[in-house]
Design a protein around this motif. Structure first.
Motif, mmCIF file in Angstrom:
data_model
loop_
_atom_site.group_PDB
_atom_site.id
_atom_site.type_symbol
_atom_site.label_atom_id
_atom_site.label_comp_id
_atom_site.label_asym_id
_atom_site.label_seq_id
_atom_site.Cartn_x
_atom_site.Cartn_y
_atom_site.Cartn_z
ATOM 1 N N LEU A 1 0.829 -1.211 0.000
ATOM 2 C CA LEU A 1 0.000 0.000 0.000
ATOM 3 C C LEU A 1 0.855 1.248 0.000
ATOM 4 N N GLU A 2 1.892 1.235 0.805
ATOM 5 C CA GLU A 2 2.766 2.404 0.851
ATOM 6 C C GLU A 2 3.430 2.636 -0.505
ATOM 7 N N ALA B 1 0.926 3.982 -2.890
ATOM 8 C CA ALA B 1 0.595 5.367 -2.552
ATOM 9 C C ALA B 1 1.701 6.310 -2.993
ATOM 10 N N LEU B 2 2.935 5.880 -2.827
ATOM 11 C CA LEU B 2 4.057 6.714 -3.249
ATOM 12 C C LEU B 2 4.050 6.910 -4.759
ATOM 13 N N GLU C 1 1.314 9.295 -5.592
ATOM 14 C CA GLU C 1 1.687 10.637 -5.175
ATOM 15 C C GLU C 1 2.641 11.262 -6.184
ATOM 16 N N GLY C 2 3.597 10.439 -6.597
ATOM 17 C CA GLY C 2 4.572 10.934 -7.557
ATOM 18 C C GLY C 2 3.929 11.361 -8.862
ATOM 19 N N GLY D 1 0.884 12.450 -9.048
ATOM 20 C CA GLY D 1 -0.197 13.391 -8.788
ATOM 21 C C GLY D 1 -1.581 12.771 -8.840
ATOM 22 N N GLN D 2 -1.618 11.472 -8.677
ATOM 23 C CA GLN D 2 -2.909 10.793 -8.717
ATOM 24 C C GLN D 2 -3.386 10.462 -7.313
ATOM 25 N N GLY D 3 -4.667 10.553 -7.085
ATOM 26 C CA GLY D 3 -5.224 10.141 -5.814
ATOM 27 C C GLY D 3 -5.291 8.635 -5.738
ATOM 28 N N LEU D 4 -5.424 8.133 -4.523
ATOM 29 C CA LEU D 4 -5.571 6.691 -4.333
ATOM 30 C C LEU D 4 -6.909 6.459 -3.647
ATOM 31 N N LEU E 1 7.500 -3.025 -0.919
ATOM 32 C CA LEU E 1 7.377 -1.621 -1.311
ATOM 33 C C LEU E 1 7.537 -1.485 -2.822
#
Lengths: 366, 366
Positions: free
Chosen positions: B93-94, B97-98, B101-102, B104-107, B319
């Motif tokens: 998940l992390e 999410a990273l 984020e990189g 610019g997309q939401g999760l 990861l």
DNA sequence: AATTGGTTCTGAACCGTTACCGTCACCGCA
DNA sequence: TGCGGTGACGGTAACGGTTCAGAACCAATT
């Protein structure tokens, strides 16, 4: 020869209706209000949909029309990995996710680019409300959230006029803890805290930096300690406070080392999180200091591992906090006035706090 | 007298345009294409927006028109808390999410009501793509995701025709581990595994249940073990496999107890996850069995705590797996054919595996 | 003087759906 | 035979934006 792949546009509700020779309303009803059309027609609609590969009403178009996105946005502190590795944040996240799940709402993690101050992601999020968790007071993303015309709940942050809030009483909780140490006889203490502002400062934090801290939780906890020690005449400015930017037990250890190096007379280390405290314990062990005989160490949060090793700390109900945030956001309130929920904390006695050794003991051993 | 609260509808782009006496296009451009209008006019637009409390273009309406939601959906296994407490899932998940984020997309975490088989949430999610993480092969939510006309990446699941995939080679990795134990001399082993199907079965799992397991990862790992032990003539049907529904170290302990009670001659316990293995270690300690002298214990995943205690296990890059899933979904591929990423695993020697004691040692002590 | 090019802004179509209300056929009943 | 009620479906107008082709204007070039 490169040939652009022909992506067949998926069927729409309208095209399906045309194919069937019925109105769009009817197709829509087949999906959303089965009681509004005959079972026979509904069956035909759904069957034709399958045949044409119509995946059902487009969620975005539906959201636009119904004015419901079916999701709540979550704004976390700048660094995502930070949150994912902090058991307290994780507990909050789990509680919030559970609340959302229970209400059939999605949970939309808003991407916050740590590099640029790009608030656009907040504006781009199609959500029915926001939860903001422990971001710096002056975070522009928080401001962006508040500018959106949707309900918002803030957690672990100072009260904002007109905004629902959930949290604990950090100040009182840590004051209680400090009073226990005071009662045991501790006067010469050191403090380890998490980062106080956006800029990195791995080292001592002067009082003005503490008071101007951007993170409400840390600011309040330090304030609570200051208040407690003031009652016994300990001047707060003389209490060494060491700050660490990264939140890990390794940082807790290095901060503890810095404190112990700077003043060998310290009898207790108060840490503002369990993670940091676990590091402090490791450092004490490394130095051959017995806890609690030679050194008292305390934490804050009440994470599982702290409980396992018997850390003296304060437990806060992180899971409940997340659930409460979700409920606050999702409950159909009259919204007559902002609501505020303060959850109870609990002091955990543990085995890492005891009376300091007397001066004689310190010099000559027990 | 109850009076319904008057909620003023927020200003729209159109109302703002009307107020300014310009076209909607111009207002839109003020937000999205600053170069398309004079700086002066743009300033006026934004200033008027502020005055009228216009929060900027509505994200949902924008998504409808641009056909981009700016978020990726994540479908997790039925029980959310399950995922939040499994370090391997959390790592995934992390990573995901990273990656989001990189970019610019939401999760968007899709709410899966564990009670009802409610697939509607999948259809309601306004997302540009899905990541599906380790759900049962026959999960209806997975089918619902595949019916949506958006790209999808599956993780830790068997390959599906036409769908991108990321994972590790569970079978080979655990076969390697088994071969090490075989080389050490272990022949009489017990296995602890996570749940194999949706129905609860806390106890022995016969071979057919293993082979029909709904969870790809568990099925493959057991298969890998069977293959390894077949090479030395150990008939797999004679190997006791104990299953536990909940994934916790307490369950690992109870499963270990069940195995040791059923056969006191076991020289090794192979666990299909580190969490379970940590429980097995605890149970061995409780019984006064020394590890590895009296009992060999192995895990799988390579979580932080396992490494701390020196567990012999296989590390998988969780990861990286999450990041890879994100990249696969977000990279502007030609989508010429489905891609598959298999990440490397690494055997961690640890200190919990050794040669079994000989029969004499077992009877008379070392 | 006509052409070209650039900037700035507009009009209308479109994205895919649902809300709201209206129509129409059919039924039972007085 | 007329009438109110009900069930099934349709028409139209939003929902709040973005896109794209072009209009209007002005300056510079041919």
């Amino acid at each position: 020869m490169a040939r652009s792949i022909h992506v067949r546009r998926p069927a729409t509700l309208a095209s399906l209706a045309a194919e069937l020779g019925v109105s769009r309303t009817t197709v829509s009803n087949a999906y959303n209000r089965p009681d509004q059309l005959s079972p026979e027609l509904r069956r035909r609609v759904l069957e034709t949909a399958r045949r044409l590969g119509y995946p059902g009403p487009d969620p975005v178009a539906r959201s636009l029309r119904t004015r419901k996105a079916g999701a709540v946005g979550l704004l976390l502190t700048e660094n995502l990995s930070y949150a994912f590795r902090d058991p307290a944040a994780l507990g909050f996240l789990e509680g919030l996710a559970l609340a959302c799940e229970g209400a059939g709402q999605g949970l939309h993690l808003v991407p916050v680019n740590p590099e640029r101050e790009d608030v656009a992601a907040v504006h781009r999020a199609g959500v029915d409300g926001f939860v903001v968790y422990s971001v710096p007071d002056d975070d522009p993303h928080l401001a962006a959230v508040l500018s959106r015309p949707v309900p918002t709940v803030i957690a672990d942050q100072p009260h904002i006029e007109g905004v629902d809030r959930v949290g604990i009483d950090d100040g009182t909780a840590i004051t209680e803890l400090a009073k226990k140490l005071i009662a045991l006889g501790h006067r010469r203490i050191g403090v380890v805290c998490m980062r106080l502002a956006r800029d990195r400062n791995d080292g001592f934090a002067p009082v003005d930096r503490q008071q101007n801290a951007h993170f409400h939780v840390q600011r309040t906890r330090l304030g609570g300690l200051a208040a407690a020690f003031a009652t016994v005449g300990v001047e707060w400015a003389s209490v060494p406070v060491v700050e660490r930017f990264d939140h890990s037990s390794a940082m807790g250890a290095s901060a503890a080392a810095q404190l112990l190096d700077s003043d060998s007379q310290l009898t207790a280390l108060i840490c503002t999180s369990d993670i940091l405290a676990l590091g402090a314990l490791a450092e004490a062990r490394r130095r051959g200091l017995r806890v609690p005989q030679d050194l008292t160490v305390t934490g804050f949060d009440g994470i599982a591992e702290a409980e396992r090793v018997g850390l003296t700390t304060v437990r806060q109900p992180v899971l409940e906090k997340g659930k409460a945030a979700g409920r606050l956001l999702l409950s159909p309130s009259e919204r007559t006035r902002p609501r505020s929920i303060t959850l109870e904390t609990e002091f955990l006695t543990g085995t890492t706090a005891a009376a300091p050794r007397t001066a004689e003991e310190r010099w000559f051993g027990p």
